[in-house]
Design a protein around this motif. Structure first.
Motif, PDB file in Angstrom:
ATOM      1  N   ASP A 138       0.509  -1.398   0.080  1.00  0.00           N
ATOM      2  CA  ASP A 138       0.041   0.137   0.091  1.00  0.00           C
ATOM      3  C   ASP A 138       0.841   1.383   0.004  1.00  0.00           C
ATOM      4  N   TRP A 139       0.783   2.008  -1.089  1.00  0.00           N
ATOM      5  CA  TRP A 139       1.857   3.386  -1.309  1.00  0.00           C
ATOM      6  C   TRP A 139       0.601   4.780  -0.560  1.00  0.00           C
ATOM      7  N   THR A 140      -0.112   4.378   0.186  1.00  0.00           N
ATOM      8  CA  THR A 140      -1.079   5.458  -0.180  1.00  0.00           C
ATOM      9  C   THR A 140      -0.184   6.055   1.397  1.00  0.00           C
ATOM     10  N   GLY A 141      -0.271   8.072   1.251  1.00  0.00           N
ATOM     11  CA  GLY A 141       0.583   8.260   2.289  1.00  0.00           C
ATOM     12  C   GLY A 141      -0.462   8.615   3.684  1.00  0.00           C
ATOM     13  N   GLN A 142       0.487   9.075   4.784  1.00  0.00           N
ATOM     14  CA  GLN A 142      -0.410   8.992   5.955  1.00  0.00           C
ATOM     15  C   GLN A 142      -0.420  10.331   6.456  1.00  0.00           C
ATOM     16  N   ALA A 143       0.243  11.457   6.475  1.00  0.00           N
ATOM     17  CA  ALA A 143       0.520  12.138   6.643  1.00  0.00           C
ATOM     18  C   ALA A 143      -0.507  13.356   6.212  1.00  0.00           C
ATOM     19  N   SER A 144      -1.485  13.994   7.055  1.00  0.00           N
ATOM     20  CA  SER A 144      -2.561  15.319   7.459  1.00  0.00           C
ATOM     21  C   SER A 144      -2.319  16.123   6.671  1.00  0.00           C
ATOM     22  N   GLU A 145      -1.040  17.324   6.799  1.00  0.00           N
ATOM     23  CA  GLU A 145      -0.776  18.330   7.294  1.00  0.00           C
ATOM     24  C   GLU A 145      -1.626  19.071   5.835  1.00  0.00           C
ATOM     25  N   ARG A 146      -1.955  19.970   5.375  1.00  0.00           N
ATOM     26  CA  ARG A 146      -2.227  20.413   4.574  1.00  0.00           C
ATOM     27  C   ARG A 146      -1.952  21.052   3.406  1.00  0.00           C
ATOM     28  N   ALA A 193      16.327  18.431   7.566  1.00  0.00           N
ATOM     29  CA  ALA A 193      16.086  17.472   6.353  1.00  0.00           C
ATOM     30  C   ALA A 193      16.275  15.813   6.879  1.00  0.00           C
ATOM     31  N   GLU A 194      14.787  15.484   6.757  1.00  0.00           N
ATOM     32  CA  GLU A 194      15.242  14.052   7.179  1.00  0.00           C
ATOM     33  C   GLU A 194      14.246  12.609   5.848  1.00  0.00           C
ATOM     34  N   PRO A 195      15.870  11.954   5.471  1.00  0.00           N
ATOM     35  CA  PRO A 195      15.041  11.682   4.534  1.00  0.00           C
ATOM     36  C   PRO A 195      14.847   9.637   5.039  1.00  0.00           C
ATOM     37  N   ALA A 196      14.497   8.983   4.465  1.00  0.00           N
ATOM     38  CA  ALA A 196      13.306   8.209   4.026  1.00  0.00           C
ATOM     39  C   ALA A 196      14.456   7.189   4.959  1.00  0.00           C
ATOM     40  N   GLN A 197      14.220   6.326   5.213  1.00  0.00           N
ATOM     41  CA  GLN A 197      14.772   5.018   5.996  1.00  0.00           C
ATOM     42  C   GLN A 197      15.180   4.006   4.919  1.00  0.00           C
ATOM     43  N   ASP A 198      16.213   3.047   4.962  1.00  0.00           N
ATOM     44  CA  ASP A 198      16.699   3.030   4.485  1.00  0.00           C
ATOM     45  C   ASP A 198      15.662   1.493   4.478  1.00  0.00           C
ATOM     46  N   GLY A 199      16.188   0.492   3.965  1.00  0.00           N
ATOM     47  CA  GLY A 199      15.627  -1.172   4.510  1.00  0.00           C
ATOM     48  C   GLY A 199      14.362  -1.599   4.201  1.00  0.00           C
ATOM     49  N   SER A 200      14.069  -2.248   5.449  1.00  0.00           N
ATOM     50  CA  SER A 200      12.171  -2.462   5.712  1.00  0.00           C
ATOM     51  C   SER A 200      11.552  -1.853   6.177  1.00  0.00           C
ATOM     52  N   ILE A 256       8.421   6.615   3.683  1.00  0.00           N
ATOM     53  CA  ILE A 256       7.462   6.837   2.628  1.00  0.00           C
ATOM     54  C   ILE A 256       6.235   7.748   2.956  1.00  0.00           C
ATOM     55  N   ARG A 257       5.312   5.634   3.639  1.00  0.00           N
ATOM     56  CA  ARG A 257       3.782   7.027   4.072  1.00  0.00           C
ATOM     57  C   ARG A 257       4.212   7.878   4.366  1.00  0.00           C
ATOM     58  N   ALA A 258       4.871   7.833   5.631  1.00  0.00           N
ATOM     59  CA  ALA A 258       4.806   8.786   7.255  1.00  0.00           C
ATOM     60  C   ALA A 258       5.070  10.064   6.357  1.00  0.00           C
ATOM     61  N   MET A 259       6.045  10.255   5.122  1.00  0.00           N
ATOM     62  CA  MET A 259       6.235  11.272   4.572  1.00  0.00           C
ATOM     63  C   MET A 259       5.489  11.844   4.347  1.00  0.00           C
ATOM     64  N   PHE A 260       4.831  11.197   3.453  1.00  0.00           N
ATOM     65  CA  PHE A 260       4.024  12.401   2.086  1.00  0.00           C
ATOM     66  C   PHE A 260       2.882  11.877   2.515  1.00  0.00           C
TER      67      PHE A 260
END
Length: 187
Positions: free
Chosen positions: A31-39, A136-143, A149-153
């Motif tokens: 599931d690629w759906t993002g979870q960030a809720s800011e406007r 600046a917070e990069p996406a985590q690697d690996g699993s 990515i979902r939490a960031m977007f």
């Protein structure tokens, strides 16, 4: 004739089993759906260009990938070049939250060509306020990559970020083109 009937039944069963496997496999796609809720904020062309200049400058001057060439071949005077694709901008508590997919490479000229040191392609969430990057917070690697990515977007941003991450060559080509221009190399 009876043998032909058995073969047809087996063939039909094979088709049904294959179809079931395909349906089950498609259902397991992450599931690629993002979870960030800011406007999500829409920027005009100038504001977007200003934001991207701040982000590009920050990434090129605060490269976290290390510097293989800087350490092993300092005489080449390597430099970090980045190309970012803006995925989305959201209104955060500390400023604007800019989600990008960035390709950064440590590059230097040698014998009329580019030599590459360290580099990466990743999604990054940057907090920007008053023309400077606060975080600046990069996406985590690996699993942890997809969950971060979902939490960031946002719901719409995460699939776009994943799509860009799955095609990194285009971003890397833009980075290489910028380096060639900077160093005055043809091609």
């Amino acid at each position: 004739m009876r043998r032909k009937g058995v073969v047809l039944v087996l063939l039909a069963m094979a088709v049904i089993v294959t179809a079931a496997i395909v349906v089950a496999w498609r259902g397991r796609r992450p599931d690629w759906t993002g979870q960030a809720s800011e406007r999500v904020v829409r920027l005009d062309e100038r504001a977007r260009a200003d934001l991207m200049a701040v982000i590009d400058g920050h990434l090129e001057n605060h490269d976290t990938a290390g510097g293989l060439l800087a350490e092993t071949r300092p005489e080449l005077r390597p430099r970090t070049f980045c190309h970012e694709e803006l995925v989305e901008v959201r209104q955060g508590g500390d400023g604007l939250l800019a989600g990008v997919v960035a390709a950064c490479s440590e590059l230097a000229p040698e014998a009329g060509a580019l030599v590459e040191g360290t580099g990466y392609v990743t999604a990054i969430l940057l907090t920007v306020r008053d023309g400077r990057v606060l975080r600046a917070e990069p996406a985590q690697d690996g699993s942890a990559h997809l969950p971060s990515i979902r939490a960031m977007f946002s719901p719409e941003g995460a699939p776009r970020a994943m799509d860009l991450l799955m095609r990194p060559a285009r971003l890397a080509e833009s980075t290489e083109a910028a380096a060639k221009k900077w160093y005055g190399l043809s091609g």
